[in-house]
Design an enzyme around this catalytic site. Sequence first.
Site, PDB file in Angstrom:
ATOM      1  N   SER A  31       0.822  -1.220   0.000  1.00  0.00           N
ATOM      2  CA  SER A  31       0.000   0.000   0.000  1.00  0.00           C
ATOM      3  C   SER A  31       0.857   1.272   0.000  1.00  0.00           C
ATOM      4  O   SER A  31       1.864   1.360   0.709  1.00  0.00           O
ATOM      5  CB  SER A  31      -0.904  -0.004   1.230  1.00  0.00           C
ATOM      6  OG  SER A  31      -1.709   1.144   1.252  1.00  0.00           O
ATOM      7  N   ASN A  47       9.284   8.642   4.523  1.00  0.00           N
ATOM      8  CA  ASN A  47       8.166   9.384   3.952  1.00  0.00           C
ATOM      9  C   ASN A  47       7.248   9.913   5.029  1.00  0.00           C
ATOM     10  O   ASN A  47       7.102   9.329   6.097  1.00  0.00           O
ATOM     11  CB  ASN A  47       7.401   8.526   2.931  1.00  0.00           C
ATOM     12  CG  ASN A  47       6.302   7.696   3.569  1.00  0.00           C
ATOM     13  OD1 ASN A  47       5.190   8.174   3.806  1.00  0.00           O
ATOM     14  ND2 ASN A  47       6.619   6.440   3.864  1.00  0.00           N
ATOM     15  N   CYS A  67      -2.013   4.216  12.006  1.00  0.00           N
ATOM     16  CA  CYS A  67      -2.364   5.642  12.042  1.00  0.00           C
ATOM     17  C   CYS A  67      -2.987   6.029  13.381  1.00  0.00           C
ATOM     18  O   CYS A  67      -3.447   5.178  14.144  1.00  0.00           O
ATOM     19  CB  CYS A  67      -3.273   5.995  10.877  1.00  0.00           C
ATOM     20  SG  CYS A  67      -4.495   4.770  10.580  1.00  0.00           S
TER      21      CYS A  67
HETATM   22  C1  LIG Z   1       5.884   6.503   0.068  1.00  0.00           C
HETATM   23  C2  LIG Z   1       5.241   5.447   0.915  1.00  0.00           C
HETATM   24  C3  LIG Z   1       3.881   5.551   1.199  1.00  0.00           C
HETATM   25  C4  LIG Z   1       3.252   4.572   1.983  1.00  0.00           C
HETATM   26  N1  LIG Z   1       1.920   4.679   2.230  1.00  0.00           N
HETATM   27  C5  LIG Z   1       1.275   3.694   2.914  1.00  0.00           C
HETATM   28  C6  LIG Z   1      -0.130   3.739   3.082  1.00  0.00           C
HETATM   29  O1  LIG Z   1      -0.836   4.642   2.597  1.00  0.00           O
HETATM   30  N2  LIG Z   1      -0.714   2.736   3.792  1.00  0.00           N
HETATM   31  C7  LIG Z   1      -0.002   1.690   4.326  1.00  0.00           C
HETATM   32  O2  LIG Z   1      -0.599   0.798   4.942  1.00  0.00           O
HETATM   33  N3  LIG Z   1       1.347   1.627   4.166  1.00  0.00           N
HETATM   34  C8  LIG Z   1       1.986   2.595   3.475  1.00  0.00           C
HETATM   35  N4  LIG Z   1       3.342   2.516   3.287  1.00  0.00           N
HETATM   36  C9  LIG Z   1       4.100   1.404   3.893  1.00  0.00           C
HETATM   37  C10 LIG Z   1       4.378   0.272   2.895  1.00  0.00           C
HETATM   38  O3  LIG Z   1       3.171  -0.289   2.423  1.00  0.00           O
HETATM   39  C11 LIG Z   1       5.248  -0.831   3.546  1.00  0.00           C
HETATM   40  O4  LIG Z   1       4.546  -1.402   4.626  1.00  0.00           O
HETATM   41  C12 LIG Z   1       6.585  -0.316   4.062  1.00  0.00           C
HETATM   42  O5  LIG Z   1       7.103   0.707   3.237  1.00  0.00           O
HETATM   43  C13 LIG Z   1       7.636  -1.428   4.190  1.00  0.00           C
HETATM   44  O6  LIG Z   1       7.911  -2.028   2.950  1.00  0.00           O
HETATM   45  P1  LIG Z   1       9.132  -1.539   1.992  1.00  0.00           P
HETATM   46  O7  LIG Z   1      10.345  -1.418   2.856  1.00  0.00           O
HETATM   47  O8  LIG Z   1       9.228  -2.604   0.946  1.00  0.00           O
HETATM   48  O9  LIG Z   1       8.717  -0.228   1.419  1.00  0.00           O
HETATM   49  C14 LIG Z   1       3.994   3.474   2.502  1.00  0.00           C
HETATM   50  C15 LIG Z   1       5.362   3.387   2.202  1.00  0.00           C
HETATM   51  C16 LIG Z   1       5.984   4.349   1.408  1.00  0.00           C
HETATM   52  C17 LIG Z   1       7.446   4.186   1.099  1.00  0.00           C
END
Ligand SMILES: Cc1cc2nc3c(=O)[nH]c(=O)nc-3n(C[C@H](O)[C@H](O)[C@H](O)COP(=O)(O)O)c2cc1C
Length: 300
Positions: A21, A69, A131
């Site tokens: 997400s 972020n 959140c």
């Molecule tokens: C730019 C950005 C926006 C994100 N927005 C959301 C979000 O709206 N809802 C959510 O549940 N997680 C959000 N996440 C978290 C990611 O879904 C994920 O759980 C987290 O980044 C860890 O995975 P990664 O290291 O592969 O990015 C966001 C992550 C990033 C980098």
Amino acid sequence: MVDLKVKLGKLELQNPIVTASGTFGYGVEYAQFVDLDTIGAITLKSITLKGKVGNPPPRIAETPSGMMNSIGLENLGLEHLIQSCLPKLDNLKKVKVIANIAGHTIEENIECARELNKQKRVDALELNISCPNVSSGGLAFCLDLNSVDVLVRGVRKVYDGSLIVKLSAAVPDVVKLAGVSMEAGADILSLINTIPGVEVDVEQRKLFFSRGSAGLSGPAIRPIALKAVYEVAKAYQVPIIGMGGIGSLDDVLKFMIVGASAVSIGMMNFVRPTIATELVVELREYLSMKKLKLSDLKLQ
Ligand SMILES: Cc1cc2nc3c(=O)[nH]c(=O)nc-3n(C[C@H](O)[C@H](O)[C@H](O)COP(=O)(O)O)c2cc1C
């Protein structure tokens, strides 16, 4: 041909590669780069009931092996998702669609879940509990096990499909959080969300992000994510979607070996928009070459 199908409770995916997400828009934004129908599932950006403008810039910062972020859950709201985003995914036949909600009160989440329960294009619902719960002073839901219990039970009552609760590892006890979520009705757990951190603007001697804290993602958090998945999988028989810093086939295999049934690709979608589809091909080739089944990917 290696069978990549996975069953996460009632939710069947054609393969275990999912997009996370907030890193893959509402799917359609990526349609020009990849054939979405080759991915196991796409998780849509978190929505709230009425939408949110999000945080003022700057919203992202680069870190060693990752990014931070502070988007602030910018979104156009539930109605926009239903009227404008979901219809654009109607032509896809194989990829599953996971909607993600991040309401700031229990009632807001329940209202979103009740409406999404009527949407045929939504195959599963992910509840983002990282959140703030504004009705209890703004503390994140995941830091208050009682709130998590009430929230998940409330959403469970109105949502009949597969309910995924997305856990944070920035809690005192992720195994306990997983247990409370399952007891309250989660079918699947996804973990982990970003890890809170702070960046500093040295020149101005100010905090870089307007809200101070921001979420760290990417390879930097992978060992933390692997530990959380490993511990939850050891404690419970529950389908897990593992995520946190996945950027290669090797990373996918690591998450599956410690107990994830599927994996989600987050930040690395920004680096390589084609990564999810490529990982499906690489996973199939690896299993075929090694003469392994998906179920062989477990700790020895
Ligand atoms: C730019 C950005 C926006 C994100 N927005 C959301 C979000 O709206 N809802 C959510 O549940 N997680 C959000 N996440 C978290 C990611 O879904 C994920 O759980 C987290 O980044 C860890 O995975 P990664 O290291 O592969 O990015 C966001 C992550 C990033 C980098």
